[in-house]
Enzyme design. Structure first.
Site, mmCIF file in Angstrom:
data_model
loop_
_atom_site.group_PDB
_atom_site.id
_atom_site.type_symbol
_atom_site.label_atom_id
_atom_site.label_comp_id
_atom_site.label_asym_id
_atom_site.label_seq_id
_atom_site.Cartn_x
_atom_site.Cartn_y
_atom_site.Cartn_z
ATOM 1 N N SER A 173 55.952 30.954 49.798
ATOM 2 C CA SER A 173 56.208 32.397 49.789
ATOM 3 C C SER A 173 57.676 32.716 49.546
ATOM 4 O O SER A 173 58.570 31.978 49.976
ATOM 5 C CB SER A 173 55.805 33.018 51.129
ATOM 6 N N GLU A 211 43.925 25.220 53.715
ATOM 7 C CA GLU A 211 44.535 26.133 54.688
ATOM 8 C C GLU A 211 43.538 27.222 55.090
ATOM 9 O O GLU A 211 43.390 27.531 56.261
ATOM 10 C CB GLU A 211 45.781 26.756 54.050
ATOM 11 N N GLU A 227 43.129 41.775 53.400
ATOM 12 C CA GLU A 227 42.828 42.668 52.262
ATOM 13 C C GLU A 227 42.580 41.823 51.006
ATOM 14 O O GLU A 227 41.616 42.058 50.252
ATOM 15 C CB GLU A 227 43.996 43.635 52.007
HETATM 16 C C1 LIG Z 1 51.527 32.772 60.672
HETATM 17 C C2 LIG Z 1 52.024 32.684 59.255
HETATM 18 C C3 LIG Z 1 52.477 31.472 58.765
HETATM 19 C C4 LIG Z 1 52.963 31.387 57.457
HETATM 20 N N1 LIG Z 1 53.467 30.189 57.021
HETATM 21 C C5 LIG Z 1 53.927 30.075 55.765
HETATM 22 C C6 LIG Z 1 54.498 28.831 55.295
HETATM 23 O O1 LIG Z 1 54.614 27.853 56.054
HETATM 24 N N2 LIG Z 1 54.942 28.759 54.017
HETATM 25 C C7 LIG Z 1 54.832 29.816 53.154
HETATM 26 O O2 LIG Z 1 55.196 29.650 51.999
HETATM 27 N N3 LIG Z 1 54.349 31.029 53.578
HETATM 28 C C8 LIG Z 1 53.902 31.174 54.852
HETATM 29 N N4 LIG Z 1 53.409 32.396 55.296
HETATM 30 C C9 LIG Z 1 53.471 33.530 54.405
HETATM 31 C C10 LIG Z 1 52.102 34.023 53.922
HETATM 32 O O3 LIG Z 1 51.553 33.153 52.990
HETATM 33 C C11 LIG Z 1 52.333 35.425 53.358
HETATM 34 O O4 LIG Z 1 52.775 36.257 54.412
HETATM 35 C C12 LIG Z 1 51.056 36.008 52.763
HETATM 36 O O5 LIG Z 1 50.682 35.311 51.611
HETATM 37 C C13 LIG Z 1 51.231 37.505 52.424
HETATM 38 O O6 LIG Z 1 52.339 37.705 51.622
HETATM 39 P P1 LIG Z 1 53.476 38.797 51.992
HETATM 40 O O7 LIG Z 1 53.860 38.573 53.426
HETATM 41 O O8 LIG Z 1 54.543 38.685 50.967
HETATM 42 O O9 LIG Z 1 52.755 40.180 51.912
HETATM 43 P P2 LIG Z 1 52.491 41.031 50.577
HETATM 44 O O10 LIG Z 1 51.829 40.146 49.574
HETATM 45 O O11 LIG Z 1 53.750 41.716 50.185
HETATM 46 O O12 LIG Z 1 51.436 42.086 51.081
HETATM 47 C C14 LIG Z 1 51.832 43.294 51.739
HETATM 48 C C15 LIG Z 1 50.574 44.110 52.024
HETATM 49 O O13 LIG Z 1 49.944 44.473 50.777
HETATM 50 C C16 LIG Z 1 48.589 44.045 50.766
HETATM 51 N N5 LIG Z 1 48.209 43.602 49.428
HETATM 52 C C17 LIG Z 1 48.918 42.796 48.601
HETATM 53 N N6 LIG Z 1 48.232 42.577 47.462
HETATM 54 C C18 LIG Z 1 47.062 43.241 47.564
HETATM 55 C C19 LIG Z 1 45.929 43.409 46.713
HETATM 56 N N7 LIG Z 1 45.862 42.810 45.519
HETATM 57 N N8 LIG Z 1 44.905 44.156 47.151
HETATM 58 C C20 LIG Z 1 44.937 44.767 48.380
HETATM 59 N N9 LIG Z 1 45.997 44.654 49.226
HETATM 60 C C21 LIG Z 1 47.039 43.911 48.826
HETATM 61 C C22 LIG Z 1 48.535 42.875 51.740
HETATM 62 O O14 LIG Z 1 47.229 42.680 52.246
HETATM 63 C C23 LIG Z 1 49.523 43.331 52.812
HETATM 64 O O15 LIG Z 1 48.888 44.190 53.720
HETATM 65 C C24 LIG Z 1 52.961 32.522 56.608
HETATM 66 C C25 LIG Z 1 52.516 33.749 57.121
HETATM 67 C C26 LIG Z 1 52.065 33.842 58.426
HETATM 68 C C27 LIG Z 1 51.634 35.182 58.944
#
Ligand SMILES: Cc1cc2nc3c(=O)[nH]c(=O)nc-3n(C[C@H](O)[C@H](O)[C@H](O)COP(=O)(O)OP(=O)(O)OC[C@H]3O[C@@H](n4cnc5c(N)ncnc54)[C@H](O)[C@@H]3O)c2cc1C
Length: 391
Positions: A130, A245, A376
């Protein structure tokens, strides 16, 4: 997940319980995937080594790297589930996810080097996927890797890196061809986290703990021999570990422990001059959660059973994960609500219930609706791929 009638899996569970009773470090009492304290890491490395040595982990790996010849397909799910049930720690870091990618796509040299070191607990891994502007839309990642002689030079930023603060290696995705279509031009690497130019900054979350990190990559040199799979083919490599995962997120064993705590809480909290459990509405609510938790467990077992019979559906893992995370959220919200004004007390307060466990679990619960693909996005997966609805 508990296919209770399966004697082979019951035996696996018994072995986990016996080993855990002898020597397991306790599971971090906080819910979710939480970073250990630095002084706990050596014991967790040793515990990881023991789990592999006892052939409770890595059983699906090739036999020459310690796997079993014909393991039960749900062997490792049963191990994970039982470790949670008995309150024992799991293996430290993301080594199993990285190993899945290396086994599927790595070179013989990479397998010989990395797999024994994951088994021995010497190498803790983190996942560097990410970025600030690439989470759900992971293929939009912008961290760049440019070829320079025998190395790649990497610049960019990663975020939400669980275990990053003590990881020895990172499973990294970077863009090697910026002109290629979005999903092409990405390459997977094994990054030695001690390489100059790698800076790890822990992120303190609303829970007060620092379970994630930001990782900055500034002119980081990675030997080309550390590319996992083919250059520009990293997207195919990641699908292996992302599937793992998601499928491991939904079993929901932790919900049974939360139910026990909820029952205890309802006996201790005073409402209308008596224990809360004596009120009809409280008993109704708790009964509802008991039903939900059992439904979650059965839905997860149903998905496992379909997979066992070669009938897995693309919707199974997303459905389990959504169900688990939403029951988990509702249950912890209710636990806090039951405490009324006392719900605002925090860890360290002499009068806080259960040493502040409910407040921490409540604040962390949303993380499960995000990790491994947000709910989502998973609903989109169910709609488009499982039901075939238009995009
Ligand atoms: C406990 C935990 C552990 C994690 N560990 C890791 C790790 O070790 N390494 C790593 O790389 N990442 C890690 N992550 C990150 C995780 O993969 C991301 O948080 C996740 O993929 C969501 O991306 P974002 O946070 O950028 O949210 P965004 O993608 O910016 O999303 C923001 C909001 O928009 C919504 N949204 C986005 N796209 C769409 C769509 N197409 N349709 C409808 N709604 C949408 C989402 O549901 C969310 O509500 C971790 C996250 C958590 C919570």
């Amino acid at each position: 997940m508990q296919l209770g009638q399966d004697t082979e899996l019951n035996e696996v569970r018994r072995r986990v319980r016996d080993l855990a009773a002898q020597q397991a470090p306790p599971r971090n009492p906080r819910t979710g995937v939480r970073a250990p304290e630095a002084d706990e890491v050596p014991a967790l490395r040793e515990w990881t080594r023991r789990l592999f040595e006892e052939q409770l982990l890595g059983v699906h790996w090739p036999v020459e790297y310690g796997g079993l010849t014909d393991p039960h397909p749900l062997f490792e799910s049963a191990v994970t589930d039982e470790l949670i049930r008995v309150g024992a720690a799991g293996p430290v870091g993301g080594g199993l996810l990285a190993a899945a990618a290396i086994i599927a796509s790595g070179t013989a040299e990479q397998k010989d080097f990395f797999l024994p070191r994951i088994r021995s607990g010497e190498h803790i891994w983190c996942q560097l996927f990410s970025e600030p502007d690439a989470g759900s839309d992971l293929a939009g990642l912008r961290t760049r890797a440019r070829r320079d002689g025998d190395d790649f030079v990497v610049d960019g930023q990663k975020v939400w890196t669980t275990n990053g603060q003590y990881a020895d290696f990172g499973y990294l995705l970077a863009r090697t061809d910026p002109d290629a279509p979005k999903h092409a031009g990405i390459t997977a690497f094994a990054l030695d986290m001690t390489t100059p130019g790698v800076s790890v900054r822990p992120l303190r979350e609303i829970t007060g703990t620092a379970d994630f990190n930001e990782v900055f990559l500034d002119q980081v040199r990675i030997p080309a021999t550390r590319v996992i799979g083919e250059v520009d083919q990293g997207w195919a490599v990641t699908t292996t570990s992302l599937a793992l995962e998601r499928s491991s997120a939904g079993s929901g064993a932790s919900l049974f422990g939360a139910l026990d705590r909820l029952g205890k809480l309802a006996n201790e909290v005073v409402l209308d001059g008596g224990p809360a459990i004596e009120r009809d509405d409280v008993r109704q609510a708790i009964g509802g959660f008991v039903a939900d938790v059992h439904v979650n467990s059965l839905v997860s077992a149903f998905g496992d059973s379909r997979a066992l019979h070669g009938e897995a559906d693309t919707g199974d893992a997303p459905v389990s994960k959504i169900l688990f995370s939403e029951i988990n959220l509702a249950l912890h919200e209710y636990g806090l609500e039951l405490q009324g004004h006392d719900g605002v007390r925090v860890e360290g307060d002499a009068h806080v219930q259960d040493l502040g466990w409910w407040q921490d679990a409540f604040l962390y619960a949303r993380a499960f609706t995000i990790a491994g693909g947000t709910n989502e996005v998973l609903r989109n997966v169910i709609a488009e791929r499982a039901l075939g609805l238009p995009r």
